[in-house]
Structure formats: structure tokens, C-alpha cells
Design a protein around this motif. Sequence first.
Motif, PDB file in Angstrom:
ATOM      1  N   LYS A   1       4.809   0.939  -5.932  1.00 22.49           N
ATOM      2  CA  LYS A   1       4.101  -0.109  -5.717  1.00 22.49           C
ATOM      3  C   LYS A   1       4.203  -1.169  -7.014  1.00 22.49           C
ATOM      4  N   THR A   2       3.913  -0.493  -8.194  1.00 20.37           N
ATOM      5  CA  THR A   2       3.784  -1.614  -9.250  1.00 20.37           C
ATOM      6  C   THR A   2       5.043  -2.156  -9.610  1.00 20.37           C
TER       7      THR A   2
ATOM      8  N   MET B   1     -11.447  -7.127  -5.153  1.00 17.29           N
ATOM      9  CA  MET B   1     -10.397  -7.678  -4.442  1.00 17.29           C
ATOM     10  C   MET B   1     -10.486  -8.928  -3.713  1.00 17.29           C
TER      11      MET B   1
ATOM     12  N   LYS C   1      -3.595  -8.177  -8.799  1.00 15.72           N
ATOM     13  CA  LYS C   1      -3.707  -6.543  -9.554  1.00 15.72           C
ATOM     14  C   LYS C   1      -4.565  -5.492  -8.814  1.00 15.72           C
ATOM     15  N   GLU C   2      -4.033  -4.354  -8.825  1.00 19.19           N
ATOM     16  CA  GLU C   2      -5.030  -3.211  -8.253  1.00 19.19           C
ATOM     17  C   GLU C   2      -6.477  -3.222  -9.008  1.00 19.19           C
ATOM     18  N   SER C   3      -7.532  -3.459  -7.893  1.00 18.77           N
ATOM     19  CA  SER C   3      -8.700  -3.468  -8.123  1.00 18.77           C
ATOM     20  C   SER C   3      -9.474  -2.274  -8.641  1.00 18.77           C
TER      21      SER C   3
ATOM     22  N   THR D   1       1.199  -1.096  -0.121  1.00 13.52           N
ATOM     23  CA  THR D   1       0.150  -0.221   0.095  1.00 13.52           C
ATOM     24  C   THR D   1       0.952   1.142  -0.096  1.00 13.52           C
TER      25      THR D   1
ATOM     26  N   SER E   1      -8.043   0.185 -10.056  1.00 12.27           N
ATOM     27  CA  SER E   1      -7.606   0.554 -11.468  1.00 12.27           C
ATOM     28  C   SER E   1      -8.402  -0.264 -12.626  1.00 12.27           C
TER      29      SER E   1
ATOM     30  N   ASP F   1      -7.459   0.104   2.025  1.00 12.84           N
ATOM     31  CA  ASP F   1      -7.316   1.294   0.883  1.00 12.84           C
ATOM     32  C   ASP F   1      -8.488   1.804   0.325  1.00 12.84           C
TER      33      ASP F   1
ATOM     34  N   CYS G   1      -0.635  -8.550  -2.945  1.00 12.96           N
ATOM     35  CA  CYS G   1      -1.742  -7.756  -3.504  1.00 12.96           C
ATOM     36  C   CYS G   1      -1.402  -6.337  -3.887  1.00 12.96           C
ATOM     37  N   ASP G   2      -1.545  -5.697  -5.066  1.00 10.66           N
ATOM     38  CA  ASP G   2      -1.417  -4.342  -5.276  1.00 10.66           C
ATOM     39  C   ASP G   2      -2.648  -3.582  -4.419  1.00 10.66           C
ATOM     40  N   ARG G   3      -2.346  -3.103  -3.309  1.00  8.99           N
ATOM     41  CA  ARG G   3      -3.183  -2.555  -2.365  1.00  8.99           C
ATOM     42  C   ARG G   3      -4.112  -3.698  -1.725  1.00  8.99           C
TER      43      ARG G   3
END
Length: 206
Positions: A19-20, A73, A41-43, A12, A45, A103, A97-99
Motif C-alpha cells: 500500500k505505502t 482518519m 497517512k495511515e491513522s 486497503t 500507525s 479497516d 487514503c492509506d486505509r
Amino acid sequence: GKQRKVYKVALTGGPCAGKTSSLTSIADYFRGLGWRVYVAKESASIVLGGGVNFANLNSEQIFEVQLAIVRNMMTLESSYEAICMASDQGEKCMVVCDRGIMDASVYCDHATWMRVMESVGLDHSSACDARYDGVLHLVTAADGAEEHYNLVRRWVRTETADQARHLDKKTHSAWRSHPWLTFIDNSTDFNNKVKRAVAAICGIVG
């Protein structure tokens, strides 16, 4: 047989924290050690990328958007966990987890967030403390690496550095109860920021 452990780590932080790029390096590092690593992947986005513009949403739509992000997510995370559980005995598995769930709380008011939590059947503990084995907060470049932030912002970001620092603080506050929250600031260059993230995860998985 012995119940296997699937490690789940959330990355986060405020906008433009790296992050990515970190996710790719973390996944590569652990795959190199023989781990099976899945990246959720970031939900936000995914959901926002479908044409959602926060500026013209009413409060009911904001609720629906946050609910969609959280449901998405939860689905991704549990799907990868299930794939991990189905892998061969003795395989070490990790979901990065991307976030994470908390978050989403940063981008809506408290009442809306309570409704979201109720709709998905989570409370603070099951959304934060108990859900992830570790949380890495990568501090926005707008706090300590401004020149990099301004460089990136020119072509991707709408937030000013002040807004980015504000979102970073709100994000930290959303996760602060987590027992394995690691704060990774900009006191080193980016490569070392990633190395510190990897080291923190090594600590989490022992």
C-alpha cells in the motif's frame, strides 16, 4: 459556480500488500497529469506509534484506541477535502487514503465496532459505500507472492503468512459492499500491481 468534485479513494488490504509504496506512485502519477493529490497517512500507525501495545489493553482501552483511529482518519480526510474545496476553480483534486474507516472494524469485535460507529455518528453506508469514490484492495504478498512476504516479514512484520491471509480476507469482507471495490492480486509483479491500481483509479475518476 459549479459544485466541484473531490475524489476520495481508499487503499486497503492485508499486511505487506504494498500500500505505502503504491500510494507514492499513484500520487506521483496523478500529480504528473496536473491533479492536486493529497495523501491521508495511515491513522493506525500514528495512533499505535505513540506506544499502544494491543497485547496489554483491556476491552475499554481497545474501544478507545479504535475510536481514536477512526476520529483521526475522519479529521485527516475532511481536512484535505476542505483544502481541495478551497483550491482554484477547475483544479482537479483527489484525496488518497492509506486505509479507510472500515479497516478499523477488522481489528475489534462487532459490539466494539458498533459503539465506535455510534460515537462518531456513522453507519455502514456513510462509513463505507458513500464515503469513498473507490476502494482498492491490494492483496497481501502472503497470498501469491510468499517469497516477497517472507523477505519483508523478517524485519518489519509480526504476522505469520497465515495471519496475514486471514486479515486480508477479513478486510475484504469489511469492504465488500462498496460499489467500486477493485481487488488487485499478486498475479503480476509489483510494478504491474501498481499500474493496475493506477488504471483502476483512472476508471473511478473517468
